[in-house]
Enzyme design. Structure first.
Site, PDB file in Angstrom:
ATOM      1  N   HIS A 137     -13.172   1.309   7.193  1.00  0.00           N
ATOM      2  CA  HIS A 137     -11.726   1.509   7.251  1.00  0.00           C
ATOM      3  C   HIS A 137     -11.426   2.988   7.454  1.00  0.00           C
ATOM      4  O   HIS A 137     -12.120   3.855   6.919  1.00  0.00           O
ATOM      5  CB  HIS A 137     -11.054   1.031   5.968  1.00  0.00           C
ATOM      6  CG  HIS A 137     -11.185  -0.437   5.728  1.00  0.00           C
ATOM      7  ND1 HIS A 137     -10.428  -1.096   4.791  1.00  0.00           N
ATOM      8  CD2 HIS A 137     -11.985  -1.382   6.296  1.00  0.00           C
ATOM      9  CE1 HIS A 137     -10.741  -2.377   4.785  1.00  0.00           C
ATOM     10  NE2 HIS A 137     -11.700  -2.571   5.695  1.00  0.00           N
ATOM     11  N   GLU A 192      -9.254   5.049   6.263  1.00  0.00           N
ATOM     12  CA  GLU A 192      -9.020   5.858   5.061  1.00  0.00           C
ATOM     13  C   GLU A 192     -10.322   6.183   4.323  1.00  0.00           C
ATOM     14  O   GLU A 192     -10.505   7.296   3.833  1.00  0.00           O
ATOM     15  CB  GLU A 192      -8.064   5.141   4.093  1.00  0.00           C
ATOM     16  CG  GLU A 192      -6.746   4.746   4.701  1.00  0.00           C
ATOM     17  CD  GLU A 192      -6.727   3.322   5.242  1.00  0.00           C
ATOM     18  OE1 GLU A 192      -7.701   2.899   5.909  1.00  0.00           O
ATOM     19  OE2 GLU A 192      -5.730   2.616   5.000  1.00  0.00           O
ATOM     20  N   CYS A 197      -6.119  -0.534   1.367  1.00  0.00           N
ATOM     21  CA  CYS A 197      -6.614  -1.622   0.528  1.00  0.00           C
ATOM     22  C   CYS A 197      -7.198  -1.021  -0.754  1.00  0.00           C
ATOM     23  O   CYS A 197      -7.261   0.196  -0.914  1.00  0.00           O
ATOM     24  CB  CYS A 197      -7.668  -2.427   1.291  1.00  0.00           C
ATOM     25  SG  CYS A 197      -9.226  -1.534   1.546  1.00  0.00           S
ATOM     26  N   CYS A 249     -10.038   1.446  -0.043  1.00  0.00           N
ATOM     27  CA  CYS A 249      -9.579   2.724   0.520  1.00  0.00           C
ATOM     28  C   CYS A 249      -8.821   3.550  -0.504  1.00  0.00           C
ATOM     29  O   CYS A 249      -8.957   4.775  -0.549  1.00  0.00           O
ATOM     30  CB  CYS A 249      -8.721   2.471   1.742  1.00  0.00           C
ATOM     31  SG  CYS A 249      -9.670   1.813   3.134  1.00  0.00           S
ATOM     32  N   ASP A 256      -5.881 -11.922  17.485  1.00  0.00           N
ATOM     33  CA  ASP A 256      -5.900 -13.264  18.094  1.00  0.00           C
ATOM     34  C   ASP A 256      -7.301 -13.765  18.405  1.00  0.00           C
ATOM     35  O   ASP A 256      -7.501 -14.952  18.587  1.00  0.00           O
ATOM     36  CB  ASP A 256      -5.079 -13.262  19.393  1.00  0.00           C
ATOM     37  CG  ASP A 256      -3.598 -13.059  19.125  1.00  0.00           C
ATOM     38  OD1 ASP A 256      -3.172 -13.215  17.962  1.00  0.00           O
ATOM     39  OD2 ASP A 256      -2.869 -12.734  20.083  1.00  0.00           O
TER      40      ASP A 256
END
Length: 159
Positions: A54, A56, A84, A87, A158
């Site tokens: 991630h 961060e 999250c 992070c 998607d």
């Protein structure tokens, strides 16, 4: 809402947009010093560092290697979406003094849904950071319903 926070959040959104253009998940983070200078930028690194890549967390590790604890206490991390729990913990352990985020984790979870690459934890970063022994100022969400912040994720999940 302070215009400097909005300008810096828009910078983090630009980093997230660049991440998506580079085939990564659309998340971005920047580290800014007390004078408003951007010290570091970080795209999501899921492609090279796996599920813990991630933006961060990677930025927190890089910042620890580059700056002292005293310097980091005076910095602000601006992020395209609320960190999250992982992070938020890495930001805490790095010693970064302030966090400003655009969109909440809760809204992000509603946008993404149960995608296997991002099974979000609906746990506010304020809750994680409040459990620490050192205060971290948290500001956000500041662009919760901003079309630019939401559009970063249009079609990105998607596949």
């Amino acid at each position: 809402m302070p215009s400097d926070h909005i300008a810096m959040l828009r910078h983090s959104l630009a980093v997230a947009r660049r991440a998506r253009q580079n085939g990564k998940h659309p998340f971005g983070a920047i580290l800014v010093d007390a004078e408003g200078r951007v010290l570091m930028e970080q795209e999501n690194a899921f492609d090279t560092e796996g599920r813990t890549g991630h933006a961060e967390t990677v930025l927190s590790r890089r910042a620890c290697a580059a700056y002292t604890a005293e310097e980091l206490a005076q910095t602000t991390m601006y992020v395209s979406a609320e960190p999250c729990a992982m992070c938020a913990g890495s930001l805490y352990w790095a010693g970064i003094g302030r966090l400003v985020y655009a969109m909440s984790e809760h809204k992000l979870g509603r946008i993404i849904g149960p995608h296997p690459d991002n099974l979000t934890l609906d746990l506010p970063c304020r809750t994680v950071l409040a459990a620490g022994q050192r205060p971290v100022e948290v500001i956000g969400p500041l662009l919760e319903d901003d079309a630019e912040a939401v559009a970063l994720h249009d079609g990105a999940w998607d596949h």
